[in-house]
Design a protein around this motif. Structure first.
Motif, PDB file in Angstrom:
ATOM      1  N   ALA A  31      46.301 -10.308  62.800  1.00  0.00           N
ATOM      2  CA  ALA A  31      45.869  -9.416  61.667  1.00  0.00           C
ATOM      3  C   ALA A  31      46.695  -9.741  60.539  1.00  0.00           C
ATOM      4  O   ALA A  31      47.886 -10.229  60.634  1.00  0.00           O
ATOM      5  CB  ALA A  31      46.131  -7.794  62.012  1.00  0.00           C
ATOM      6  N   GLU A  32      46.167 -10.174  59.470  1.00  0.00           N
ATOM      7  CA  GLU A  32      46.968 -10.493  58.011  1.00  0.00           C
ATOM      8  C   GLU A  32      47.363  -9.195  57.361  1.00  0.00           C
ATOM      9  O   GLU A  32      46.513  -8.328  57.095  1.00  0.00           O
ATOM     10  CB  GLU A  32      45.793 -11.278  57.127  1.00  0.00           C
ATOM     11  CG  GLU A  32      45.438 -12.646  57.581  1.00  0.00           C
ATOM     12  CD  GLU A  32      46.468 -13.509  57.912  1.00  0.00           C
ATOM     13  OE1 GLU A  32      47.558 -13.299  57.319  1.00  0.00           O
ATOM     14  OE2 GLU A  32      46.296 -14.446  58.708  1.00  0.00           O
ATOM     15  N   VAL A  33      48.326  -8.898  57.385  1.00  0.00           N
ATOM     16  CA  VAL A  33      49.188  -7.680  56.741  1.00  0.00           C
ATOM     17  C   VAL A  33      49.395  -8.144  55.332  1.00  0.00           C
ATOM     18  O   VAL A  33      50.274  -9.001  54.882  1.00  0.00           O
ATOM     19  CB  VAL A  33      50.420  -7.600  57.488  1.00  0.00           C
ATOM     20  CG1 VAL A  33      51.147  -6.344  56.756  1.00  0.00           C
ATOM     21  CG2 VAL A  33      50.284  -7.187  59.015  1.00  0.00           C
ATOM     22  N   HIS A  34      48.660  -7.227  54.559  1.00  0.00           N
ATOM     23  CA  HIS A  34      48.796  -7.398  53.239  1.00  0.00           C
ATOM     24  C   HIS A  34      49.737  -6.414  52.293  1.00  0.00           C
ATOM     25  O   HIS A  34      49.994  -6.617  51.182  1.00  0.00           O
ATOM     26  CB  HIS A  34      47.378  -7.330  52.248  1.00  0.00           C
ATOM     27  CG  HIS A  34      46.324  -8.679  52.926  1.00  0.00           C
ATOM     28  ND1 HIS A  34      46.584  -9.885  52.735  1.00  0.00           N
ATOM     29  CD2 HIS A  34      45.416  -8.546  53.759  1.00  0.00           C
ATOM     30  CE1 HIS A  34      45.817 -10.479  53.278  1.00  0.00           C
ATOM     31  NE2 HIS A  34      44.954  -9.705  53.951  1.00  0.00           N
ATOM     32  N   ASP A  39      49.191   0.640  58.803  1.00  0.00           N
ATOM     33  CA  ASP A  39      48.486   0.476  60.082  1.00  0.00           C
ATOM     34  C   ASP A  39      47.513  -0.740  60.039  1.00  0.00           C
ATOM     35  O   ASP A  39      46.541  -0.555  59.178  1.00  0.00           O
ATOM     36  CB  ASP A  39      47.929   1.678  60.721  1.00  0.00           C
ATOM     37  CG  ASP A  39      48.999   2.782  61.070  1.00  0.00           C
ATOM     38  OD1 ASP A  39      50.237   2.287  61.094  1.00  0.00           O
ATOM     39  OD2 ASP A  39      48.531   3.995  61.194  1.00  0.00           O
ATOM     40  N   TYR A  40      47.830  -1.411  60.838  1.00  0.00           N
ATOM     41  CA  TYR A  40      46.864  -2.549  61.149  1.00  0.00           C
ATOM     42  C   TYR A  40      46.222  -2.643  62.723  1.00  0.00           C
ATOM     43  O   TYR A  40      47.341  -2.321  63.567  1.00  0.00           O
ATOM     44  CB  TYR A  40      47.211  -3.741  60.700  1.00  0.00           C
ATOM     45  CG  TYR A  40      47.161  -4.162  59.234  1.00  0.00           C
ATOM     46  CD1 TYR A  40      46.264  -4.682  58.421  1.00  0.00           C
ATOM     47  CD2 TYR A  40      48.503  -3.544  58.613  1.00  0.00           C
ATOM     48  CE1 TYR A  40      46.158  -4.806  57.036  1.00  0.00           C
ATOM     49  CE2 TYR A  40      48.490  -3.692  57.037  1.00  0.00           C
ATOM     50  CZ  TYR A  40      47.679  -4.164  56.528  1.00  0.00           C
ATOM     51  OH  TYR A  40      47.372  -4.390  55.134  1.00  0.00           O
TER      52      TYR A  40
END
Length: 614
Positions: A31-34, A39-40
């Protein structure tokens, strides 16, 4: 997990590389965390093997350890910054977590179990066990732990709802997580030879918060075995004819019934004899549990006709028409065994074929035994009762109706072996009727009936086998036999053996009464003779004799009178009927002249008479 290392990125089991996975093998889950501290979700659906050459989808309902790796994007941001420091040197790469951090996170996550949203894979077969006729067996192969539910219904019944299958309380559990093979579910309490559709439903062993996954399985058609012969129930038996035995029975299933009578009651009898030589009656579906009559007309392996008035036992066997298509090792059709045909024999009972032949006289004759009595002597070829009637011969009856013979009520029973007599003294055995006439000819007609009876039996207790009764069914002599002369060459008072018929002509009663001699007059018409005028009341001969002195009349007999010197001197009054005492000139004068006398001598003339009875 214990093989992960972080010291050499080019060596095997470098943790960061293995966790990042392979797009080629579909094992890259990220998952790309921006935004920080948000929470992802990362979805993982495959596992990449250590050799990094293949992968597999995660197995359902399986515990997995989740390894995670994170790195920032500093290198990307630095390299693509709009303004860089004069002292900027490109970073070697993103900053990633170390192995201990990965392991710590894995420990925090713990074991994670995959869900199970797929019904189990189940294959079923059905069979009818060779040893039973009340159950079926469903054999299951299942690829995971679960439960199989089944519901048997009559063939072609509409499919039931799943709830009906699961609530029937017929199930079997596979507890092995990897499934079971060859698990057998017995479907009990079924009807023999019946066609069923077995409806089954299988579900896995998911528990809350998951729900079980279920599958309705293909219908299993099968027939329950029939491994026993039809049950024969005997309701009765009888012999209504001389060459016929009728057995009334029922079978509990379709098939064929055979009934057989051996030549002799004690002859050994096998099941094969009953089937090969017995009477055959097919039993259709409409006949099942209904009364069926089996007619037996032959006896023994020679298949000869039954003999009249003969005792027979009868065996019955039954064979069904079953095929047992779902049984391996069943022998069909099913046929009664020796014990079962013997039980049927005992329930049928010993029957005597009906006597349908009228009795006949083995000996017959009649004679007068007195002036008013005739005695008939007879024997029959079988036990029976004989009726006789005497009719005056001069009446000229060519035939006397049987009812008239019976109405005379002169009868006697005969045992079929010994001689029996009937004494007749009137035309009808009634006080109002006169006695028979003396010296008269009578035609005697005799008629008989036998003591024939029809045998019939009903099943009784196992100890008694059957209860049999005899119902009177007598046979009667025919009118033509009664009218036929008893012999063409034998005449009364002799008897004929055997007799050709029941009519005895011209049987005469005795005449034991001396004739009446009526004195009319006497005179001497010459020097040497005396003439006596007399009358007789019946045919006979009168004699006269002259004595010189008186005689004691009680000492004289006819022979003395007939022995007169120079005699006899007599007169015969002839009979004008061979059938009775009759002379047309009875009570008419006739003369007897005694000659050879001496003139002028006193004589005492004595006369006597005798009738013409032989």
């Amino acid at each position: 997990q214990g093989e992960y290392q972080e010291s050499d990125s080019g060596a095997s089991c470098y943790f960061a590389q293995h966790i990042k996975g392979s797009t080629t093998h579909g094992t890259t889950f990220k998952a790309e965390v921006h935004e920080p501290w948000r929470d992802y979700d990362v979805s993982v659906n495959s596992i990449w093997y250590k050799a990094q050459t293949s992968s597999d989808a995660l197995a359902a309902q399986t515990d997995f350890e989740i390894m995670c790796f994170a790195e920032d994007d500093w290198a990307t941001q630095a390299l693509h910054a709009a303004v860089t420091s004069p002292n900027f040197a490109p970073p070697p790469g993103p900053n990633g977590v170390i192995l201990n951090q990965t392991l710590a996170l894995q420990g925090a996550i713990g074991l994670v179990r995959t869900l199970d949203k797929t019904p189990p894979t189940v294959s079923l077969t059905i069979a009818a066990p060779a040893s039973t006729e009340s159950s079926l067996e469903v054999t299951m192969n299942i690829d995971e732990a679960g439960t199989l539910y089944c519901l048997p219904l009559e063939r072609n019944t509409p499919a039931p709802h799943i709830s009906a299958i699961t609530s029937f309380a017929l199930s079997i559990v596979c507890a092995n997580p990897i499934g079971c093979s060859g698990v057998v579910l017995t479907v009990p309490d079924l009807l023999k030879g019946f066609d069923y559709d077995v409806h089954c439903f299988a579900e896995d062993d998911n528990v809350y918060p998951q729900v079980p996954n279920g599958v309705v399985l293909p219908v299993l058609p099968a027939r329950v075995n029939d491994i026993t012969p039809p049950i024969i129930t005997i309701h009765g038996s009888e012999s209504p004819k001389r060459d016929l035995i009728v057995v009334t029975l029922q079978l509990d299933e379709e098939g064929t019934v055979y009934c057989y009578s051996p030549t002799n009651t004690g002859d050994p009898t096998l099941v094969s004899d009953v089937v090969s030589y017995g009477s055959v009656v097919p039993i259709s579906a409409a006949d099942v549990d209904g009364h069926v009559k089996v007619e037996v007309t032959k006896r023994g392996s020679q298949v000869l006709s039954l003999i009249e008035e003969t005792s027979y036992v009868t065996y019955c066997a039954a064979k069904d028409s079953t095929t047992n298509p779902d049984c391996s090792g069943c022998t069909v059709p099913n046929l009664s065994n020796l014990q079962e045909i013997s039980d049927a024999r005992d329930s049928i009972g010993a029957l005597t074929t009906l006597d349908e032949s009228p009795p006949s006289f083995t000996q017959l004759g009649a004679r007068g035994i007195g002036e008013t009595a005739i005695r008939v002597t007879f024997s029959l070829n079988e036990p029976g009762t004989t009726y006789c009637r005497a009719v005056r011969t001069d009446v000229g009856e060519a035939s006397v109706d049987l009812n008239v013979v019976i109405a005379a009520q002169f009868f006697a029973n005969n045992d079929g072996n010994n001689l029996t007599t009937i004494d007749i003294d009137k035309e009808v055995n009634d006080l109002s009727y006169p006695l028979l006439d003396s010296g008269t000819g009578y035609d005697v007609y005799c008629w008989s009936q036998d003591e024939a009876a029809m045998s019939s039996c009903r099943p009784d207790t196992p100890t008694n086998g059957s209860a049999c009764v005899e119902t009177a069914s007598p046979n009667y002599m025919l009118q033509s036999y009664v009218d036929a002369v008893f012999s063409a060459s034998t005449y009364p008072p002799q008897t004929a053996s055997p007799a050709d018929g029941g009519r005895i002509d011209m049987v005469r009663t005795w005449d034991t009464t001396p004739p009446t001699l009526v004195y009319i007059s006497a005179e001497s018409r010459s020097e040497t003779s005396i003439t006596v005028v007399l009358q007789l009341n019946e045919p006979g001969t009168a004699y006269c004799r002259a004595y010189n002195d008186t005689q004691n009349a009680t000492d004289l007999i006819v022979a003395d009178i007939a022995a007169a010197p120079n005699g006899p001197f007599g007169f015969e009054l002839p009979s004008d009927s061979s059938m009775r005492i009759y002379a047309a000139h009875a009570y008419r004068d006739f003369e007897i002249t005694v000659t050879g006398l001496t003139r002028e001598v006193l004589y005492f003339v004595y006369c006597a008479a005798e009738d013409d009875e032989a």
